[in-house]
Design a protein around this motif. Sequence first.
Motif, PDB file in Angstrom:
ATOM      1  N   ASN A 180      13.232  -5.855  -2.742  1.00  0.00           N
ATOM      2  CA  ASN A 180      12.670  -4.664  -3.378  1.00  0.00           C
ATOM      3  C   ASN A 180      11.711  -5.051  -4.507  1.00  0.00           C
ATOM      4  O   ASN A 180      10.639  -4.459  -4.659  1.00  0.00           O
ATOM      5  CB  ASN A 180      13.803  -3.783  -3.908  1.00  0.00           C
ATOM      6  CG  ASN A 180      13.284  -2.480  -4.465  1.00  0.00           C
ATOM      7  OD1 ASN A 180      12.473  -1.820  -3.832  1.00  0.00           O
ATOM      8  ND2 ASN A 180      13.708  -2.133  -5.669  1.00  0.00           N
ATOM      9  N   LEU A 181      12.083  -6.079  -5.264  1.00  0.00           N
ATOM     10  CA  LEU A 181      11.203  -6.527  -6.357  1.00  0.00           C
ATOM     11  C   LEU A 181       9.936  -7.159  -5.780  1.00  0.00           C
ATOM     12  O   LEU A 181       8.846  -7.012  -6.329  1.00  0.00           O
ATOM     13  CB  LEU A 181      11.940  -7.515  -7.257  1.00  0.00           C
ATOM     14  CG  LEU A 181      13.238  -7.003  -7.900  1.00  0.00           C
ATOM     15  CD1 LEU A 181      13.811  -8.037  -8.858  1.00  0.00           C
ATOM     16  CD2 LEU A 181      13.011  -5.705  -8.644  1.00  0.00           C
ATOM     17  N   MET A 182      10.105  -7.848  -4.669  1.00  0.00           N
ATOM     18  CA  MET A 182       8.962  -8.460  -3.994  1.00  0.00           C
ATOM     19  C   MET A 182       7.977  -7.367  -3.573  1.00  0.00           C
ATOM     20  O   MET A 182       6.763  -7.515  -3.735  1.00  0.00           O
ATOM     21  CB  MET A 182       9.486  -9.195  -2.755  1.00  0.00           C
ATOM     22  CG  MET A 182       8.909 -10.547  -2.483  1.00  0.00           C
ATOM     23  SD  MET A 182       9.314 -11.809  -3.703  1.00  0.00           S
ATOM     24  CE  MET A 182      10.742 -12.576  -2.968  1.00  0.00           C
ATOM     25  N   ASP A 184      -3.105 -16.147 -10.615  1.00  0.00           N
ATOM     26  CA  ASP A 184      -2.625 -17.406 -10.032  1.00  0.00           C
ATOM     27  C   ASP A 184      -1.484 -17.197  -9.038  1.00  0.00           C
ATOM     28  O   ASP A 184      -1.099 -18.127  -8.337  1.00  0.00           O
ATOM     29  CB  ASP A 184      -2.110 -18.339 -11.138  1.00  0.00           C
ATOM     30  CG  ASP A 184      -3.236 -18.855 -12.009  1.00  0.00           C
ATOM     31  OD1 ASP A 184      -4.407 -18.791 -11.558  1.00  0.00           O
ATOM     32  OD2 ASP A 184      -2.965 -19.301 -13.139  1.00  0.00           O
ATOM     33  N   THR A 185      -0.909 -16.005  -9.036  1.00  0.00           N
ATOM     34  CA  THR A 185       0.338 -15.842  -8.288  1.00  0.00           C
ATOM     35  C   THR A 185       0.272 -14.766  -7.211  1.00  0.00           C
ATOM     36  O   THR A 185       1.301 -14.307  -6.734  1.00  0.00           O
ATOM     37  CB  THR A 185       1.491 -15.485  -9.266  1.00  0.00           C
ATOM     38  OG1 THR A 185       1.124 -14.315  -9.999  1.00  0.00           O
ATOM     39  CG2 THR A 185       1.753 -16.604 -10.252  1.00  0.00           C
ATOM     40  N   ARG A 186      -0.940 -14.410  -6.821  1.00  0.00           N
ATOM     41  CA  ARG A 186      -1.109 -13.297  -5.875  1.00  0.00           C
ATOM     42  C   ARG A 186      -0.344 -13.487  -4.565  1.00  0.00           C
ATOM     43  O   ARG A 186       0.135 -12.525  -3.967  1.00  0.00           O
ATOM     44  CB  ARG A 186      -2.595 -13.098  -5.536  1.00  0.00           C
ATOM     45  CG  ARG A 186      -3.440 -12.668  -6.708  1.00  0.00           C
ATOM     46  CD  ARG A 186      -4.899 -12.525  -6.281  1.00  0.00           C
ATOM     47  NE  ARG A 186      -5.049 -11.547  -5.210  1.00  0.00           N
ATOM     48  CZ  ARG A 186      -5.188 -10.238  -5.416  1.00  0.00           C
ATOM     49  NH1 ARG A 186      -5.198  -9.779  -6.642  1.00  0.00           N
ATOM     50  NH2 ARG A 186      -5.308  -9.402  -4.409  1.00  0.00           N
ATOM     51  N   ARG A 225       1.782  -4.246  -6.905  1.00  0.00           N
ATOM     52  CA  ARG A 225       0.992  -4.583  -8.086  1.00  0.00           C
ATOM     53  C   ARG A 225      -0.222  -5.422  -7.707  1.00  0.00           C
ATOM     54  O   ARG A 225      -1.315  -5.209  -8.206  1.00  0.00           O
ATOM     55  CB  ARG A 225       1.878  -5.345  -9.064  1.00  0.00           C
ATOM     56  CG  ARG A 225       1.500  -5.168 -10.495  1.00  0.00           C
ATOM     57  CD  ARG A 225       2.607  -5.558 -11.422  1.00  0.00           C
ATOM     58  NE  ARG A 225       2.667  -7.010 -11.575  1.00  0.00           N
ATOM     59  CZ  ARG A 225       3.390  -7.613 -12.517  1.00  0.00           C
ATOM     60  NH1 ARG A 225       4.119  -6.892 -13.355  1.00  0.00           N
ATOM     61  NH2 ARG A 225       3.408  -8.916 -12.602  1.00  0.00           N
ATOM     62  N   VAL A 226      -0.021  -6.393  -6.809  1.00  0.00           N
ATOM     63  CA  VAL A 226      -1.125  -7.243  -6.355  1.00  0.00           C
ATOM     64  C   VAL A 226      -2.176  -6.394  -5.671  1.00  0.00           C
ATOM     65  O   VAL A 226      -3.378  -6.541  -5.875  1.00  0.00           O
ATOM     66  CB  VAL A 226      -0.610  -8.327  -5.376  1.00  0.00           C
ATOM     67  CG1 VAL A 226      -1.772  -9.037  -4.712  1.00  0.00           C
ATOM     68  CG2 VAL A 226       0.286  -9.314  -6.104  1.00  0.00           C
ATOM     69  N   ASP A 254       0.845  -1.190   0.000  1.00  0.00           N
ATOM     70  CA  ASP A 254       0.000   0.000   0.000  1.00  0.00           C
ATOM     71  C   ASP A 254       0.883   1.243   0.000  1.00  0.00           C
ATOM     72  O   ASP A 254       1.106   1.867   1.044  1.00  0.00           O
ATOM     73  CB  ASP A 254      -0.914  -0.031   1.235  1.00  0.00           C
ATOM     74  CG  ASP A 254      -1.777   1.215   1.357  1.00  0.00           C
ATOM     75  OD1 ASP A 254      -1.866   1.991   0.383  1.00  0.00           O
ATOM     76  OD2 ASP A 254      -2.366   1.412   2.440  1.00  0.00           O
ATOM     77  N   VAL A 255       1.377   1.582  -1.172  1.00  0.00           N
ATOM     78  CA  VAL A 255       2.329   2.688  -1.258  1.00  0.00           C
ATOM     79  C   VAL A 255       1.661   4.028  -0.931  1.00  0.00           C
ATOM     80  O   VAL A 255       2.268   4.886  -0.279  1.00  0.00           O
ATOM     81  CB  VAL A 255       2.990   2.721  -2.654  1.00  0.00           C
ATOM     82  CG1 VAL A 255       3.875   3.931  -2.800  1.00  0.00           C
ATOM     83  CG2 VAL A 255       3.815   1.461  -2.849  1.00  0.00           C
ATOM     84  N   ALA A 256       0.390   4.173  -1.327  1.00  0.00           N
ATOM     85  CA  ALA A 256      -0.311   5.427  -1.032  1.00  0.00           C
ATOM     86  C   ALA A 256      -0.438   5.615   0.485  1.00  0.00           C
ATOM     87  O   ALA A 256      -0.213   6.716   1.013  1.00  0.00           O
ATOM     88  CB  ALA A 256      -1.680   5.422  -1.690  1.00  0.00           C
ATOM     89  N   GLY A 257      -0.789   4.537   1.193  1.00  0.00           N
ATOM     90  CA  GLY A 257      -0.883   4.584   2.651  1.00  0.00           C
ATOM     91  C   GLY A 257       0.457   4.922   3.272  1.00  0.00           C
ATOM     92  O   GLY A 257       0.557   5.735   4.193  1.00  0.00           O
ATOM     93  N   ALA A 258       1.502   4.292   2.766  1.00  0.00           N
ATOM     94  CA  ALA A 258       2.843   4.538   3.289  1.00  0.00           C
ATOM     95  C   ALA A 258       3.246   5.990   3.073  1.00  0.00           C
ATOM     96  O   ALA A 258       3.856   6.624   3.928  1.00  0.00           O
ATOM     97  CB  ALA A 258       3.848   3.603   2.617  1.00  0.00           C
TER      98      ALA A 258
END
Lengths: 249, 474
Positions: free
Chosen positions: B386-388, B360-362, B394-395, A51-55
């Motif tokens: 960082n990529l995670m 399928d990967t949420r 995105r999820v 939640d980047v907006a929240g952060a």
Amino acid sequence: MRIQLMIPCLVEDCLPEIGLAAVSVLERLGCAVDHPQGQTCCGQMAFKTGDVAGARAQALHSLEIFADTGAVVCPSGSCTKMLRTYPQLFEPGTRDHARAVELAGRVSEFCEFVLALPGAPDFGGELKARAALHRSCQLDGSDAPQRLLSAVRGLTLLEPERPERCCGFGGLFSLQFPAVSESLLEDKASELLALDPDLLVSAEPSCLMNISGYLSRNGRMTGPGRALHVAQVLDLALNGALTGGALWS
Amino acid sequence: MVLTSTFTPRNFREQSERASHDATLRAVLDHATRYFMGKRGAALEAFADRDTHFARARSARLTALSRLPDLLEQLERSASAAGTKVHWAADAAEGRAIVTGIAKGCGAKVVVKGKSMVTEEIALNPALEATGAEVWETDLGEFIVQLAGEPPSHIIAPCIHKSRADVAALFREKLGLADLSDSASIPELTLLARRALREKFLAADLGVTGVNMAVAESGSVILVENEGNIRMSTTCPPVHVAVMSLEKVVATLEDAADLLRVLPRSATGQKMSSYVSVLTGPRRADELDGAREAHLVILDNGRSEVLADPVLREALLCFRCGACLNSCPVYQTIGGHAYGSVYSGPIGALLSSLLLPAEDTRDLPFGCTMCGACKKTCPLGIDHPNLMLRLRERVCAGKPHFIGAAHAFLASHPLAYRLAVGAARAVDPRLDLLPRLPGLPSGLASFVESRQPPGLKSSFSAQLRAGRKKQGGA
């Protein structure tokens, strides 16, 4: 030296003893400690759950709270890291980005800060104990806790087989993957207890809550006051007392 | 260990939770990952100018990604000039069609395979079997998981989840060796597999392998291995097909050398693997061995889209040493199958999230404690956490988890925050009711069941104020 203390939300309401010990140690070492009012959370929870907006909203709040220039000191590696992450929440070139960069540049984790004070690391503290240290992955490999603890006279610093291995907390991770989290926690707890310590020590409040809460629940925490933040160990060593009392007492 | 055909990335959470209860699996994983980490640590300790070599390796991969389209075209030209037939596959189905087409074209009855994750990714074996051919995995670990009907559970150690006794039982049943004892030694077991596989190599009509690197300037395919089975798969049968995902290209042989200095050390703790094959085209008129026909299949399967993302493309730097798996406390606990797809561990969670359908990967990017052991281990400097986080964003896509949202709201409104905590403190200071609140994740109950929560105390702020007032007054 005047510093602003940043208190993690977990410490504010659940583990205040850590904050009080940090104040006691910093004052003993000659710092004037301000505790700016209105502190809530650094935004780590929102940031790490996507939640980047929240952060960003929480970061803006922190930017207001710590607007005064001067060192910000925080007794948590992960919250410190979050403050250092603020710049990536804002568009470069904006005023907020500049403020975030400025704040990130003056925040220190408690152990790092103490280690940079005059006279460090040997402040003349003494504590006869066998202390098992959980380094915490959230300190990003900093050796400040080890260096501070090693300088305490009478203290035997013990490190588990895999000192930096995660204790399994990971915030939301421990709720979404409780069994995996508990497996990691059991690994960590057994490696620490295998050292036969008097004290379990960490510089990260969330790890400390995770590990000692687990030992406590399972009857493997013999006596309160056995799990301590590095600030509390220093408080005991320098002032001969736990200013805020023991955790889980 | 359960048969894994039912494992999917969609059920990652459940599968992880179940795997963490499997004491046998955990013991085997613990032993194996420690073994790999130990070997790797010793090799890196003795690696002079390690950081320089790591930087050179990273630079070779960065060069490859930044010039990818040009390098791939150059690779096609130089490989074609060396006599290799180059094929482009946009997705898994095209990849399968190309390889099965080649198999049919040469009338392949027996196909031998070198260990390859990319052919697992496109599910090539069942497609080849459907042409009527026998398909044999010839890497010892792959051979074992193939006999067991399971997918590999580690990038470089496919049967890392199996004990020696598991393997003996499997050989007893599948190779018709009724007298084989559970205590058979690893050399004995290896010899039995070798005997079975030699016959297949000699009978094979087609050899299929992956690619560790393909060199744009020379059109060479480089293959790294320890068992010699890949060399045999590329030299015994008359036809060889190498399948590569498109990011495996490197610009020059020098870049390849920079990567080869690092890859075996990071993967298995070896200065160099026992075999490194550099194949440039098929057998020439004056040569005594090598395939008479060489094919190279260049597979996209979603990677072009990943390349277009300025942050997430970093995952394509990976050269599959597998060290992040061995270092990851979650992988060490759940193993590879729980991830439910071909790629597992930290890099696997990233690649699967990027290459498979989003729905399928949420859960994959959330199966990580953010401890950073992977990042610290990666010789190419991939910042997996960082990529995670980027994937979590995105999820979440503007719809945060409601606990997080509520917390975020309160935390940016200090008065509301204090009121909420104050109310909780008044009603339930020991947080006993916490796991029973409606709508909270069921994990909270497990969390509190196994850990005594610290409870809500008189706050730090209140205690500090009171203390200072007392001091001031005294």
